[in-house]
Write an enzyme that holds these catalytic residues in place. Structure first.
Site, short mmCIF file in Angstrom:
data_model
loop_
_atom_site.label_atom_id
_atom_site.label_comp_id
_atom_site.label_asym_id
_atom_site.label_seq_id
_atom_site.Cartn_x
_atom_site.Cartn_y
_atom_site.Cartn_z
N CYS A 235 -3.86 -1.48 -0.43
CA CYS A 235 -5.31 -1.26 -0.98
C CYS A 235 -5.59 -2.43 -1.76
CB CYS A 235 -5.31 -0.30 -2.13
SG CYS A 235 -4.90 1.34 -1.49
N CYS B 109 -1.43 0.72 -5.00
CA CYS B 109 -1.24 0.52 -3.90
C CYS B 109 -1.11 -0.94 -3.25
CB CYS B 109 -2.09 1.36 -2.77
SG CYS B 109 -2.00 1.30 -1.29
#
Length: 97
Positions: free
Chosen positions: A25, A22
């Site tokens: 992230c 991600c």
């Protein structure tokens, strides 16, 4: 360690659900590390990869990553999904201490 044990290890706990693939992230990783350093053990910071912790993510009803959850005394107090400014995250954690 069970999720219940994780969220009760210190009076205030920040849990971050993330994934290595991600991009949001990945951008939050250094921010969370800095917050962890600034807290200096006054609150636990737990990072859980959703790919390795599918059951915990399901238990915490996490649909979006990154998701940050603050627990106080084992009870959810605050939740945020998506990127967040490090100072805002730190202030939010400290407001529950």
């Amino acid at each position: 360690m069970t999720y219940d044990e994780v969220i009760k290890q210190t009076p205030v706990v920040l849990v971050e659900f993330y994934a290595t693939w991600c991009p949001h992230c990945r951008r939050m990783m250094p921010v969370v590390e800095q917050v962890k350093e600034l807290l200096d053990g006054s609150a636990a910071v737990v990072q859980l990869d959703i790919d390795d912790n599918k059951n915990l993510a399901h238990e915490a009803e996490v649909d979006v990553i990154p998701t940050f959850i603050i627990y106080r005394g084992g009870k959810e107090q605050w939740r945020h999904s998506g990127e967040i400014d490090g100072n805002a995250l730190l202030a939010k954690i400290q407001s529950y201490q």
